[in-house]
Enzyme design. Structure first.
Site, PDB file in Angstrom:
ATOM      1  N   HIS A  17       0.830  -1.214   0.000  1.00 54.79           N
ATOM      2  CA  HIS A  17       0.000   0.000   0.000  1.00 54.79           C
ATOM      3  C   HIS A  17       0.867   1.267   0.000  1.00 54.79           C
ATOM      4  O   HIS A  17       0.602   2.195  -0.768  1.00 54.79           O
ATOM      5  CB  HIS A  17      -0.888   0.050   1.253  1.00 54.79           C
ATOM      6  CG  HIS A  17      -1.940  -1.016   1.335  1.00 54.79           C
ATOM      7  ND1 HIS A  17      -2.060  -1.855   2.407  1.00 54.79           N
ATOM      8  CD2 HIS A  17      -2.948  -1.355   0.487  1.00 54.79           C
ATOM      9  CE1 HIS A  17      -3.084  -2.675   2.229  1.00 54.79           C
ATOM     10  NE2 HIS A  17      -3.640  -2.402   1.073  1.00 54.79           N
ATOM     11  N   LYS A  41     -15.399  -8.041   4.596  1.00 53.02           N
ATOM     12  CA  LYS A  41     -14.212  -8.894   4.744  1.00 53.02           C
ATOM     13  C   LYS A  41     -13.958  -9.285   6.193  1.00 53.02           C
ATOM     14  O   LYS A  41     -12.990  -9.987   6.476  1.00 53.02           O
ATOM     15  CB  LYS A  41     -12.974  -8.152   4.228  1.00 53.02           C
ATOM     16  CG  LYS A  41     -12.893  -8.040   2.713  1.00 53.02           C
ATOM     17  CD  LYS A  41     -11.578  -7.400   2.338  1.00 53.02           C
ATOM     18  CE  LYS A  41     -11.315  -7.479   0.843  1.00 53.02           C
ATOM     19  NZ  LYS A  41     -10.040  -6.846   0.494  1.00 53.02           N
ATOM     20  N   ARG A  95      -2.074  -6.174  -8.539  1.00 55.10           N
ATOM     21  CA  ARG A  95      -1.050  -7.151  -8.181  1.00 55.10           C
ATOM     22  C   ARG A  95      -0.974  -8.175  -9.305  1.00 55.10           C
ATOM     23  O   ARG A  95      -0.260  -8.019 -10.264  1.00 55.10           O
ATOM     24  CB  ARG A  95      -1.385  -7.812  -6.836  1.00 55.10           C
ATOM     25  CG  ARG A  95      -1.046  -6.946  -5.661  1.00 55.10           C
ATOM     26  CD  ARG A  95      -1.710  -7.377  -4.398  1.00 55.10           C
ATOM     27  NE  ARG A  95      -3.137  -7.172  -4.443  1.00 55.10           N
ATOM     28  CZ  ARG A  95      -3.925  -7.137  -3.396  1.00 55.10           C
ATOM     29  NH1 ARG A  95      -3.429  -7.343  -2.204  1.00 55.10           N
ATOM     30  NH2 ARG A  95      -5.209  -6.919  -3.515  1.00 55.10           N
ATOM     31  N   SER A 133      -2.693  -8.003   2.504  1.00 47.56           N
ATOM     32  CA  SER A 133      -2.973  -7.938   3.951  1.00 47.56           C
ATOM     33  C   SER A 133      -3.415  -9.296   4.481  1.00 47.56           C
ATOM     34  O   SER A 133      -3.027  -9.717   5.575  1.00 47.56           O
ATOM     35  CB  SER A 133      -4.073  -6.910   4.235  1.00 47.56           C
ATOM     36  OG  SER A 133      -3.690  -5.643   3.813  1.00 47.56           O
TER      37      SER A 133
HETATM   38  P1  ADP Z   1      -9.437  -4.083  -1.136  1.00 50.75           P
HETATM   39  O1  ADP Z   1     -10.447  -4.457  -0.117  1.00 50.75           O
HETATM   40  O2  ADP Z   1      -9.887  -3.012  -2.056  1.00 50.75           O
HETATM   41  O3  ADP Z   1      -8.753  -5.236  -1.821  1.00 50.75           O
HETATM   42  P2  ADP Z   1      -6.947  -3.599   0.091  1.00 50.75           P
HETATM   43  O4  ADP Z   1      -6.659  -2.828   1.324  1.00 50.75           O
HETATM   44  O5  ADP Z   1      -6.671  -5.038   0.094  1.00 50.75           O
HETATM   45  O6  ADP Z   1      -8.416  -3.344  -0.243  1.00 50.75           O
HETATM   46  O7  ADP Z   1      -6.213  -2.913  -1.124  1.00 50.75           O
HETATM   47  C1  ADP Z   1      -6.447  -1.593  -1.514  1.00 50.75           C
HETATM   48  C2  ADP Z   1      -5.851  -1.367  -2.859  1.00 50.75           C
HETATM   49  O8  ADP Z   1      -4.449  -1.564  -2.791  1.00 50.75           O
HETATM   50  C3  ADP Z   1      -6.349  -2.320  -3.935  1.00 50.75           C
HETATM   51  O9  ADP Z   1      -6.408  -1.600  -5.150  1.00 50.75           O
HETATM   52  C4  ADP Z   1      -5.281  -3.370  -3.999  1.00 50.75           C
HETATM   53  O10 ADP Z   1      -5.217  -3.982  -5.260  1.00 50.75           O
HETATM   54  C5  ADP Z   1      -4.052  -2.516  -3.755  1.00 50.75           C
HETATM   55  N1  ADP Z   1      -2.944  -3.283  -3.223  1.00 50.75           N
HETATM   56  C6  ADP Z   1      -2.868  -3.938  -2.043  1.00 50.75           C
HETATM   57  N2  ADP Z   1      -1.665  -4.554  -1.905  1.00 50.75           N
HETATM   58  C7  ADP Z   1      -0.964  -4.262  -3.035  1.00 50.75           C
HETATM   59  C8  ADP Z   1       0.341  -4.615  -3.522  1.00 50.75           C
HETATM   60  N3  ADP Z   1       1.163  -5.404  -2.832  1.00 50.75           N
HETATM   61  N4  ADP Z   1       0.704  -4.152  -4.738  1.00 50.75           N
HETATM   62  C9  ADP Z   1      -0.131  -3.371  -5.461  1.00 50.75           C
HETATM   63  N5  ADP Z   1      -1.373  -3.016  -5.067  1.00 50.75           N
HETATM   64  C10 ADP Z   1      -1.785  -3.453  -3.881  1.00 50.75           C
END
Ligand code: ADP
Length: 164
Positions: A17, A41, A95, A133
């Site tokens: 992030h 979630k 990702r 996460s």
């Molecule tokens: P969501 O519930 O939208 O998946 P996250 O907190 O998991 O929320 O992720 C928020 C955003 O950050 C999403 O667009 C996700 O694809 C991106 N993201 C999370 N981890 C990574 C990573 N390692 N590389 C690139 N983008 C990421």
């Protein structure tokens, strides 16, 4: 003045992030980090905890790179949240291919609700691309080392949560 919205669950915020946030800062003057109240979630951390962690990690990062960062909890439609905060751009991280299908649909639906708001996709540095996460929490639960995946303060809070 260009405002972007980077939404997510941030349960908890990872180095993936923060890498995306640093990149997004070079595209906008102000970045609103939208912390979703509960995207179905079942987050491990409360909204207040997630917001506090994102603020602690990201506000100083914004100051370093000259971008105003605001952390904004939301539970309404993403497109309405973007309008509320005056964002013209939604930032998402990509990702693997697995992210693509969901994101593709989201863009289509959001665009049909408001075509004036663009979504841009950013990729993290290769060493952070695989971080999620959900996996960080699983590794921590199984006593694995998460140092490479989250900021030190987040690691401390995650370990404390698991030992509660
Ligand atoms: P969501 O519930 O939208 O998946 P996250 O907190 O998991 O929320 O992720 C928020 C955003 O950050 C999403 O667009 C996700 O694809 C991106 N993201 C999370 N981890 C990574 C990573 N390692 N590389 C690139 N983008 C990421």
């Amino acid at each position: 003045m260009r405002t972007g919205l980077y939404p997510g669950t941030f349960d908890p915020v990872t180095l993936g992030h923060t890498d995306i946030i640093r990149r997004a800062c070079s595209l906008v003057d102000k970045l609103v980090i939208g912390v979703a109240v509960n995207s179905g979630k079942g987050p491990m951390f409360t909204l207040q905890e997630r917001v506090a962690m994102v603020e602690a990690e990201c506000v100083p990062l914004g100051q370093q790179v000259g971008c105003e960062i605001i952390v904004h909890p939301f539970q309404n439609l993403l497109i309405d949240c973007a309008r509320d905060v005056g964002a013209t751009v939604i930032v998402r991280g990509l990702r693997a291919v697995a992210d693509f299908e969901y994101e593709y649909q989201m863009v289509g639906m959001n665009r049909s609700m408001d075509s004036s708001i663009e979504t841009v996709f950013l990729m993290a540095d290769v060493k952070y691309q695989a971080i999620a996460s959900k996996l960080v929490k699983e590794i921590a639960r199984l006593d694995g080392d998460i140092t490479k995946f989250v900021p030190p303060e987040v690691k401390t809070r995650l370990m404390a949560k698991l030992h509660d």
